[in-house]
Design an enzyme around this catalytic site. Structure first.
Site, PDB file in Angstrom:
ATOM      1  N   GLY A 248       0.824  -1.210   0.000  1.00  8.49           N
ATOM      2  CA  GLY A 248       0.000   0.000   0.000  1.00  8.49           C
ATOM      3  C   GLY A 248       0.855   1.257   0.000  1.00  8.49           C
ATOM      4  O   GLY A 248       2.095   1.193   0.038  1.00  8.49           O
TER       5      GLY A 248
ATOM      6  N   LYS B 247       0.500  -6.271  -7.224  1.00 11.59           N
ATOM      7  CA  LYS B 247       1.214  -5.167  -6.567  1.00 11.59           C
ATOM      8  C   LYS B 247       2.594  -5.631  -6.088  1.00 11.59           C
ATOM      9  O   LYS B 247       3.568  -4.886  -6.149  1.00 11.59           O
ATOM     10  CB  LYS B 247       0.398  -4.633  -5.390  1.00 11.59           C
ATOM     11  CG  LYS B 247      -0.801  -3.798  -5.807  1.00 11.59           C
ATOM     12  CD  LYS B 247      -1.511  -3.242  -4.588  1.00 11.59           C
ATOM     13  CE  LYS B 247      -2.713  -2.400  -4.988  1.00 11.59           C
ATOM     14  NZ  LYS B 247      -3.460  -1.907  -3.810  1.00 11.59           N
TER      15      LYS B 247
ATOM     16  N   LEU C  10      -1.410   0.552  12.663  1.00 15.66           N
ATOM     17  CA  LEU C  10      -1.907   1.809  12.119  1.00 15.66           C
ATOM     18  C   LEU C  10      -3.401   1.947  12.367  1.00 15.66           C
ATOM     19  O   LEU C  10      -4.177   1.023  12.116  1.00 15.66           O
ATOM     20  CB  LEU C  10      -1.626   1.894  10.615  1.00 15.66           C
ATOM     21  CG  LEU C  10      -0.271   2.472  10.231  1.00 15.66           C
ATOM     22  CD1 LEU C  10       0.863   1.600  10.751  1.00 15.66           C
ATOM     23  CD2 LEU C  10      -0.163   2.629   8.724  1.00 15.66           C
TER      24      LEU C  10
ATOM     25  N   LYS D  83     -10.888   8.075  11.772  1.00 21.08           N
ATOM     26  CA  LYS D  83     -12.264   7.565  11.744  1.00 21.08           C
ATOM     27  C   LYS D  83     -12.551   6.590  12.882  1.00 21.08           C
ATOM     28  O   LYS D  83     -13.705   6.225  13.133  1.00 21.08           O
ATOM     29  CB  LYS D  83     -12.556   6.935  10.385  1.00 21.08           C
ATOM     30  CG  LYS D  83     -12.598   7.969   9.263  1.00 21.08           C
ATOM     31  CD  LYS D  83     -12.689   7.343   7.892  1.00 21.08           C
ATOM     32  CE  LYS D  83     -12.735   8.427   6.820  1.00 21.08           C
ATOM     33  NZ  LYS D  83     -11.523   9.276   6.790  1.00 21.08           N
TER      34      LYS D  83
ATOM     35  N   VAL E 194      -3.826  10.906   4.612  1.00 20.88           N
ATOM     36  CA  VAL E 194      -2.452  10.927   4.131  1.00 20.88           C
ATOM     37  C   VAL E 194      -2.448  11.519   2.728  1.00 20.88           C
ATOM     38  O   VAL E 194      -3.101  11.001   1.827  1.00 20.88           O
ATOM     39  CB  VAL E 194      -1.841   9.505   4.112  1.00 20.88           C
ATOM     40  CG1 VAL E 194      -0.424   9.543   3.554  1.00 20.88           C
ATOM     41  CG2 VAL E 194      -1.854   8.912   5.508  1.00 20.88           C
TER      42      VAL E 194
ATOM     43  N   GLU F   9     -19.886   9.361   6.636  1.00 23.64           N
ATOM     44  CA  GLU F   9     -18.885  10.429   6.597  1.00 23.64           C
ATOM     45  C   GLU F   9     -19.204  11.506   7.615  1.00 23.64           C
ATOM     46  O   GLU F   9     -20.373  11.803   7.883  1.00 23.64           O
ATOM     47  CB  GLU F   9     -18.860  11.059   5.193  1.00 23.64           C
ATOM     48  CG  GLU F   9     -17.497  11.291   4.662  1.00 23.64           C
ATOM     49  CD  GLU F   9     -17.506  11.782   3.215  1.00 23.64           C
ATOM     50  OE1 GLU F   9     -16.420  11.774   2.623  1.00 23.64           O
ATOM     51  OE2 GLU F   9     -18.549  12.162   2.688  1.00 23.64           O
TER      52      GLU F   9
END
Length: 336
Positions: A14, A43, A127, A131, A172, A257
């Site tokens: 990521g 990835k 991490l 939220k 970020v 949200e």
């Protein structure tokens, strides 16, 4: 601290995992091994092109899912430090697929803890996200649960010297799925959709996130939840910085949200200390001396009722500062 040590990053392909990899190989190239653990083979294939084995012999790529406990125990054997960055993080997708979000974010956290305690892992940094503070969506709720699991793990380790800690921060800048790359892409269409004109968010660079993880890895005593002191931005200022000529229709807040994000609530203030660059929310029960902790870090207790949210921040990004940061951290070719 890092010489001849083995570090494993879950979710290592990521945005933050890649930034951590670059930082570790640049600043701590004497690590014995750096393991990138993730479930996306494409990835991993792409990242392996950036770090070919003949140039970076210490880098290893392991396919695996944090949901797979047995695989994690095997992966953690011989590992000294674990950075847990794997998560299912897209709010609307988590709302629509709640079982999957719970399996990854909560079950995955339990598996990281189990595998760490079963092996010789010495330190774990997990991490979190803004939220997770007073959550109103499933993603936030699963990450709050994950935070609680990692903090509580310090109480069930017995005489194992392992230390678990958590880092929590806001958006970020430039990470996958965040608003700035989204707006840069939408600028091509001439339309930047605004959820709410009052909306604000915290802002941290990838390097800022990396620095915070490394701080926790090096400094945590066990059980702390670290929060950075970072600026906020207004969503309208982001839109103005990227596409001043674009239409900016208000489309409404998405499910789950908030208008303003929070990182420390008034209820957290009873356990929150100012460490200078960071705040630390310490656990209600801990195995170390609070007085020694205060002396070691020159920690200052925050006032009762203190809260830290993006709408009432004392530091703000401007349209001009956002443009400079976007060019520096997100898109070097960015021009208005």
């Amino acid at each position: 601290m890092y010489k001849d040590k083995v570090i494993l990053i879950t979710g290592g392909t990521g945005s933050l995992g890649k930034a951590l990899t670059k930082h570790i190989l640049t600043s701590h190239s004497n690590v014995r091994k750096l393991i990138i653990y993730s479930r996306d083979e494409q990835k991993q294939f792409q990242m392996a092109q950036e770090y070919p084995h003949n140039q970076y012999p210490q880098v290893r790529f392991l396919i695996g899912d944090v949901r797979d406990r047995e695989r994690m125990v095997r992966a953690f054997k011989g590992v000294d430090y674990v950075i847990h960055a794997a998560a299912m993080k897209h709010v609307p997708i988590a709302e629509y697929n709640p079982d999957e979000c719970i399996k990854t974010n909560i079950g995955g956290a339990e598996n990281v803890i189990h595998a760490s305690l079963q092996t010789e892992v010495k330190r774990v940094v997990a991490l979190s996200t803004d939220k997770a503070c007073a959550p109103i969506n499933l993603y936030g709720a699963t990450k709050l649960t994950s935070d609680k699991l990692f903090i509580a793990a310090n109480n069930i380790k017995g005489d194992n010297p392992i230390r678990f800690s958590v880092v929590r921060y806001g958006n970020v800048m430039g990470s996958n799925g965040s608003v700035i790359p989204f707006f840069i892409e939408k600028k091509k269409e001439g339309v930047l959709p605004i959820t709410d004109v009052k909306m604000t968010r915290f802002n941290i660079s990838l390097q800022g996130g990396v620095d915070m993880v490394m701080h926790a890895l090096e400094s945590a005593w066990g059980g702390e939840l670290f929060v950075p002191k970072i600026p906020s931005y207004k969503i309208l200022d982001v839109a103005e910085a990227i596409g001043p000529e674009c239409d900016k229709p208000v489309v409404g807040i998405r499910p789950g949200e908030k208008v303003h994000e929070e990182m420390i609530t008034a209820s957290d203030s009873f356990y929150t200390y100012d460490l200078g660059k960071y705040y630390a929310i310490i656990p209600a029960t801990h195995k170390w001396s609070l007085d020694e902790f205060i002396r070691e870090f020159k920690a200052v207790k925050v006032p009762e009722g203190f809260q830290y949210n993006s709408g009432e921040n004392s530091e703000w990004e401007s349209v001009d500062s956002l443009r400079k940061l976007i060019k520096e951290h997100v898109d070097h070719n960015f021009e208005v």
